[in-house]
Design a protein around this motif. Structure first.
Motif, PDB file in Angstrom:
ATOM      1  N   SER A 202       0.825  -1.214   0.000  1.00  0.00           N
ATOM      2  CA  SER A 202       0.000   0.000   0.000  1.00  0.00           C
ATOM      3  C   SER A 202       0.858   1.262   0.000  1.00  0.00           C
ATOM      4  N   TYR A 203       2.027   1.237   0.656  1.00  0.00           N
ATOM      5  CA  TYR A 203       2.918   2.406   0.636  1.00  0.00           C
ATOM      6  C   TYR A 203       3.421   2.692  -0.766  1.00  0.00           C
ATOM      7  N   PHE A 204       3.845   1.664  -1.497  1.00  0.00           N
ATOM      8  CA  PHE A 204       4.367   1.878  -2.844  1.00  0.00           C
ATOM      9  C   PHE A 204       3.252   2.257  -3.826  1.00  0.00           C
ATOM     10  N   ASN A 205       2.067   1.724  -3.623  1.00  0.00           N
ATOM     11  CA  ASN A 205       0.940   2.169  -4.451  1.00  0.00           C
ATOM     12  C   ASN A 205       0.628   3.648  -4.216  1.00  0.00           C
ATOM     13  N   PHE A 206       0.701   4.062  -2.973  1.00  0.00           N
ATOM     14  CA  PHE A 206       0.462   5.473  -2.640  1.00  0.00           C
ATOM     15  C   PHE A 206       1.543   6.364  -3.237  1.00  0.00           C
ATOM     16  N   LEU A 207       2.785   5.917  -3.211  1.00  0.00           N
ATOM     17  CA  LEU A 207       3.878   6.692  -3.813  1.00  0.00           C
ATOM     18  C   LEU A 207       3.670   6.824  -5.319  1.00  0.00           C
ATOM     19  N   ARG A 208       3.286   5.746  -5.980  1.00  0.00           N
ATOM     20  CA  ARG A 208       3.047   5.821  -7.425  1.00  0.00           C
ATOM     21  C   ARG A 208       1.870   6.733  -7.737  1.00  0.00           C
ATOM     22  N   TRP A 209       0.837   6.688  -6.905  1.00  0.00           N
ATOM     23  CA  TRP A 209      -0.314   7.576  -7.106  1.00  0.00           C
ATOM     24  C   TRP A 209       0.097   9.041  -6.983  1.00  0.00           C
ATOM     25  N   LEU A 210       0.938   9.387  -6.018  1.00  0.00           N
ATOM     26  CA  LEU A 210       1.421  10.762  -5.866  1.00  0.00           C
ATOM     27  C   LEU A 210       2.308  11.171  -7.032  1.00  0.00           C
ATOM     28  N   LEU A 211       3.081  10.242  -7.562  1.00  0.00           N
ATOM     29  CA  LEU A 211       3.919  10.556  -8.716  1.00  0.00           C
ATOM     30  C   LEU A 211       3.062  10.950  -9.916  1.00  0.00           C
ATOM     31  N   PHE A 495      14.325  15.270   1.612  1.00  0.00           N
ATOM     32  CA  PHE A 495      14.756  14.235   0.672  1.00  0.00           C
ATOM     33  C   PHE A 495      16.131  13.689   1.046  1.00  0.00           C
ATOM     34  N   VAL A 496      17.057  14.570   1.421  1.00  0.00           N
ATOM     35  CA  VAL A 496      18.405  14.133   1.807  1.00  0.00           C
ATOM     36  C   VAL A 496      18.345  13.265   3.057  1.00  0.00           C
ATOM     37  N   PHE A 497      17.538  13.661   4.032  1.00  0.00           N
ATOM     38  CA  PHE A 497      17.421  12.875   5.254  1.00  0.00           C
ATOM     39  C   PHE A 497      16.779  11.513   4.974  1.00  0.00           C
ATOM     40  N   SER A 498      15.835  11.466   4.060  1.00  0.00           N
ATOM     41  CA  SER A 498      15.216  10.184   3.714  1.00  0.00           C
ATOM     42  C   SER A 498      16.225   9.253   3.051  1.00  0.00           C
ATOM     43  N   LEU A 499      17.052   9.808   2.149  1.00  0.00           N
ATOM     44  CA  LEU A 499      18.092   8.990   1.528  1.00  0.00           C
ATOM     45  C   LEU A 499      19.101   8.495   2.555  1.00  0.00           C
ATOM     46  N   ALA A 500      19.509   9.390   3.462  1.00  0.00           N
ATOM     47  CA  ALA A 500      20.480   8.989   4.484  1.00  0.00           C
ATOM     48  C   ALA A 500      19.898   7.930   5.406  1.00  0.00           C
ATOM     49  N   ASP A 501      18.627   8.066   5.731  1.00  0.00           N
ATOM     50  CA  ASP A 501      17.991   7.076   6.594  1.00  0.00           C
ATOM     51  C   ASP A 501      17.905   5.717   5.907  1.00  0.00           C
ATOM     52  N   SER A 502      17.643   5.719   4.593  1.00  0.00           N
ATOM     53  CA  SER A 502      17.528   4.452   3.870  1.00  0.00           C
ATOM     54  C   SER A 502      18.881   3.784   3.671  1.00  0.00           C
ATOM     55  N   PHE A 503      19.899   4.569   3.308  1.00  0.00           N
ATOM     56  CA  PHE A 503      21.200   3.984   3.004  1.00  0.00           C
ATOM     57  C   PHE A 503      22.040   3.710   4.250  1.00  0.00           C
ATOM     58  N   LEU A 504      21.890   4.546   5.282  1.00  0.00           N
ATOM     59  CA  LEU A 504      22.730   4.406   6.472  1.00  0.00           C
ATOM     60  C   LEU A 504      21.965   3.820   7.648  1.00  0.00           C
ATOM     61  N   PRO A 552       6.326  21.001  -8.449  1.00  0.00           N
ATOM     62  CA  PRO A 552       5.862  19.662  -8.846  1.00  0.00           C
ATOM     63  C   PRO A 552       6.892  18.868  -9.635  1.00  0.00           C
ATOM     64  N   PHE A 553       7.703  19.559 -10.449  1.00  0.00           N
ATOM     65  CA  PHE A 553       8.752  18.859 -11.191  1.00  0.00           C
ATOM     66  C   PHE A 553       9.819  18.321 -10.246  1.00  0.00           C
ATOM     67  N   ILE A 554      10.195  19.114  -9.239  1.00  0.00           N
ATOM     68  CA  ILE A 554      11.190  18.664  -8.260  1.00  0.00           C
ATOM     69  C   ILE A 554      10.647  17.480  -7.459  1.00  0.00           C
ATOM     70  N   GLN A 555       9.391  17.577  -7.039  1.00  0.00           N
ATOM     71  CA  GLN A 555       8.785  16.478  -6.301  1.00  0.00           C
ATOM     72  C   GLN A 555       8.661  15.217  -7.160  1.00  0.00           C
ATOM     73  N   MET A 556       8.412  15.394  -8.439  1.00  0.00           N
ATOM     74  CA  MET A 556       8.326  14.264  -9.346  1.00  0.00           C
ATOM     75  C   MET A 556       9.658  13.513  -9.403  1.00  0.00           C
ATOM     76  N   ILE A 557      10.760  14.239  -9.460  1.00  0.00           N
ATOM     77  CA  ILE A 557      12.082  13.603  -9.495  1.00  0.00           C
ATOM     78  C   ILE A 557      12.373  12.893  -8.172  1.00  0.00           C
ATOM     79  N   THR A 558      12.075  13.550  -7.061  1.00  0.00           N
ATOM     80  CA  THR A 558      12.357  12.940  -5.758  1.00  0.00           C
ATOM     81  C   THR A 558      11.529  11.667  -5.540  1.00  0.00           C
ATOM     82  N   LEU A 559      10.260  11.670  -5.956  1.00  0.00           N
ATOM     83  CA  LEU A 559       9.433  10.475  -5.797  1.00  0.00           C
ATOM     84  C   LEU A 559       9.946   9.327  -6.662  1.00  0.00           C
ATOM     85  N   PHE A 560      10.377   9.653  -7.866  1.00  0.00           N
ATOM     86  CA  PHE A 560      10.914   8.625  -8.759  1.00  0.00           C
ATOM     87  C   PHE A 560      12.155   7.972  -8.160  1.00  0.00           C
TER      88      PHE A 560
END
Length: 760
Positions: A202-211, A495-504, A552-560
């Motif tokens: 459901s989380y990934f479906n929601f992310l795709r819907w926002l994209l 976005f940076v904190f989300s990446l750091a949380d996922s990778f580290l 919206p363009f910046i958010q589109m890139i970050t969601l992708f």
């Protein structure tokens, strides 16, 4: 036991045999003409495991079956007059009965107005041989074609409308298939659903819907705001240093990225040509995006609500889907394994939910859980209030801090603190689950979502107050651009904190749980925290679209990017949920949280900006106006002087600008919501009653089967010679039924031997 529909299908399949087989059977066996259906029912009885040896029993059962078909058939009256009609039994034989001719005509007349699918179903449900049904269908088609020619001669518009409707349905189906074929990440989502269940999916479906949502918003804003500005924009004299990617200031300030760069003039490239009013284009484009988002959210909530709350198969937990839904077109080995894994995961989720519903706590346990939940709510609310107070005092002193520190990186202090709070506090909330011990995982997700949404929306509310009260009234040169830069930095830092949380963070947690503290093991995916990160970012995008049209363009890139990052981290660092549970209704709840309080808060913030704040005097498309809304007022005054546009003025003054209209609209929405809620409750009660009725009917059938078995056993013991006669009769049936009869009687013979000899 076989249902009525299954019996009908077996009858049709048995009757639909090649002519050679029928001739062979009739040549070897002396069977009356009327026993064609009886033989079919004999096969049904052998398949269903019911031993009925008396042919008169077959006949009585067939008569009862025919009466049931007639009672439930819409052609009761017509068929009652044509039953055993010579003309329908043998169409080539002339009919001498006037009543039979009338009955046949009435039957055909009742079949002609039906739709093609209903007509085929009605003919199929009739207890006739296949040849009779084919002849009846040919007669109906012939009569319908005659009427169709007469209708075409009288009115050809109906045919045109039918052809247009058919073409529309075909185009709709083709478009739907095309959209499904180009849909993003279909295979990836199936893999996630098969391994981690519908809750994580459901989380990934929601992310795709926002994209998809942001792609549409970007297309609208870029087409009607950015592209026209490109045609009149000047050269940028500022130097690009690369620090602009983090601060959003410097070179980006004098570009189409921010509000202050857009012109307030009317764009006209040729004298006497078409003009483009930038003020109206700017405010109407942003308003159109918000209106489309509003209706899209309402439509999505209604659609998911209908699919996940109102449809009856939800309350039956999709058992029929799990049992009968195998797609036999799947031939690839990986696709087969993925389908099997998805089905097994859904079965585990259904069984887990059934077990959770049967859990009952004692009074002392309920009081203990209630006290623990109350303490957790008090602590979480206190932590949220403390964080909001810290953000408020930091925002109040942020302007003075920036004036005293000329370092370009000083502007990142407020976004850094806010992102740290958004990262640390939700993890602290997740630790409450170790103490609260929710029996139902769905309840835990709902509680975490409410706590996190309270924290994040409160922080956004404080930031909006800081922007609209301190920044807008501080007398800065272009305060709209400053707000756009603040929102850009918040999005980038999140976005940076989300990446750091996922990778580290998640990677280190896996190393600790697998190598150092093995009792911890792998962690489970935190749905609430990750979903609230998406809602928080989308709320900032909606607020910032007015001040930064390219958000919206910046958010589109970050969601992708986040989709692939979260997918990789999920497969490497997480384990499937320890308690399987169905999340079919989670998507509805996610969209509801996105609508309220997120989207409604955005509407309030932008309404205050447009109606109450004065635009900057030296930048932006609304420069020189007392309020943003005055651009609309001036346009309406201009249209009121032209008689051909008075209808636009009337719509604005009586609908858009009327408080009563929105009050009535809100009332209608609330009434529709209440009706949907009542429909849901009514269907729940109906499904529960039908479920109980099905259980009772199953018990009745089992009781009758046991009685019938006992009677057969008693008769077999009383007449041992009947077994020999029965085995002799079985050797003679047609080749089509030989295997079924041999298997059934062989089974009966084994049962009788076992009963007579218990040792065997």
């Amino acid at each position: 036991m076989l249902s009525d529909d299954q019996v009908n299908e077996i009858i049709i399949n048995v009757e639909n045999v090649p002519p050679g087989v029928q001739n062979h059977r009739s040549s070897n066996l002396s069977v009356p003409a009327k026993s064609g259906v009886n033989s079919s029912f004999g096969m049904v009885s052998s398949v269903s495991g019911i031993d009925v040896k008396d042919p008169h029993v077959y006949s009585r059962r067939n008569d009862r079956k025919a009466k049931q078909l007639l009672r439930f058939s819409p052609l009761n009256e017509s068929f009652s007059q044509t039953h055993h009609s010579p003309d329908l039994v043998d169409m080539d034989t002339p009919c001498t009965s006037h009543e039979s001719i009338q009955g046949r005509q009435k039957l055909i007349a009742s079949l002609i107005p039906m739709a093609s699918r209903d007509r085929i179903k009605a003919i199929r449900n009739q207890p006739r041989t296949m040849e009779e049904k084919r002849k009846l269908r040919r007669m109906v088609d012939r009569e319908k074609s005659k009427q169709s020619r007469r209708i075409f001669e009288l009115n050809c518009c109906t045919q045109c409308l039918n052809s247009i409707s058919l073409a529309y349905r075909r185009c709709k189906n083709i478009l739907s298939e095309l959209l499904n074929s180009i849909s993003l990440w279909q295979k990836t989502l199936k893999i996630i659903g098969g391994k981690f269940g519908t809750s994580v999916l459901s989380y990934f479906n929601f992310l795709r819907w926002l994209l998809k949502f942001n792609i549409f918003s970007f297309i609208v804003t870029f087409s009607f705001i950015t592209i026209p500005q490109f045609t009149v924009g000047g050269n940028n004299a500022l130097q690009f240093t690369g620090l602009e990617f983090f601060t959003g200031a410097g070179y980006f300030t004098d570009t189409v990225m921010y509000y202050g760069f857009y012109t307030n003039s009317t764009i006209r490239h040729q004298s006497g040509g078409a003009s483009y009013d930038m003020q109206l284009a700017y405010i109407f484009t942003v308003a159109a995006c918000l209106v489309i988002c509003f209706f899209s959210l309402l439509f999505s909530m209604a659609r998911y609500f209908r699919n996940n709350f109102i449809n009856p198969h939800i309350y039956s937990r999709g058992i029929a889907k799990l049992i009968f839904c195998w797609d036999f077109t799947i031939t690839h080995e990986k696709a087969v394994k993925l389908k099997q894994k998805n089905l097994s995961t859904e079965i585990r989720e259904n069984l887990s939910e059934i077990l959770q519903e049967n859990i009952k706590l004692t009074l002392s346990q309920q009081l203990t859980h209630l006290s623990v939940h109350l303490v957790a709510w008090v602590v979480s609310t206190g932590v949220a209030i403390a964080c909001c107070v810290a953000v408020y005092y930091l925002a109040e002193n942020n302007l003075e801090f920036l004036k005293s520190h000329q370092n370009p990186g000083a502007v990142l202090l407020l976004p850094f603190v806010v992102s740290c709070i958004n990262l640390a506090v939700p993890r602290f909330y997740s630790m409450f689950g170790l103490v609260e011990h929710f029996e139902v995982p769905r309840q835990e997700v709902y509680v975490l979502l409410i706590r996190n949404i309270f924290l994040k929306i409160s922080i956004i509310g404080i930031l909006c107050y800081y922007w609209l009260h301190n920044v807008a009234l501080a007398g800065e040169e272009c305060w709209e651009t400053l707000i756009g830069q603040e929102i850009y930095r918040l999005l980038l830092m999140d976005f940076v904190f989300s990446l750091a949380d996922s990778f580290l963070g998640e990677f280190l947690r896996r190393i600790i749980g697998m190598q150092f503290i093995t009792s911890l093991g792998l962690q489970e995916f935190d749905i609430a925290r990750n979903v609230l990160e998406l809602i928080y970012a989308q709320t900032l995008v909606w607020i910032g679209t007015f001040f930064c049209p390219l958000l919206p363009f910046i958010q589109m890139i970050t969601l992708f990017i986040m989709f692939y990052v979260k997918n990789i981290s999920l497969m490497m660092n997480f384990q499937p949920p320890s308690k399987a549970w169905r999340a079919s209704q989670m998507m509805t709840f996610f969209i509801f949280l996105l609508f309220f309080p997120s989207f409604t808060g955005v509407l309030c913030t932008l309404a205050i900006t447009i109606w109450r704040l004065k635009p900057s005097a030296d930048c932006g498309p609304f420069r020189g106006l007392p309020f943003f809304i005055h651009s609309i007022y001036s346009w309406i005054d201009t249209l009121s002087k032209s008689p051909s546009y008075l209808w636009v003025v009337w719509i604005y003054r009586n609908l858009i600008g009327s408080v009563h209209f929105f009050f009535i609209l809100t009332l209608i929405v609330l009434i529709i919501t209440y009706l949907y809620w009542q429909i849901t409750e009514g269907r729940k009660i109906m499904i529960r009653l039908l479920h109980e009725q099905i259980i009772n009917e199953g018990k009745d059938k089992m009781f009758l089967i046991e009685k019938l078995t006992k009677l057969q056993d008693t008769e077999r013991r009383a007449n041992p010679s009947s077994l020999t006669l029965e085995r002799t009769d079985v050797e003679e049936p047609a080749p089509l039924h030989s295997r079924e009869h041999e298997a059934a009687h062989d089974l009966r013979f084994r049962r009788s031997v076992q009963e007579n000899s218990p040792k065997a």
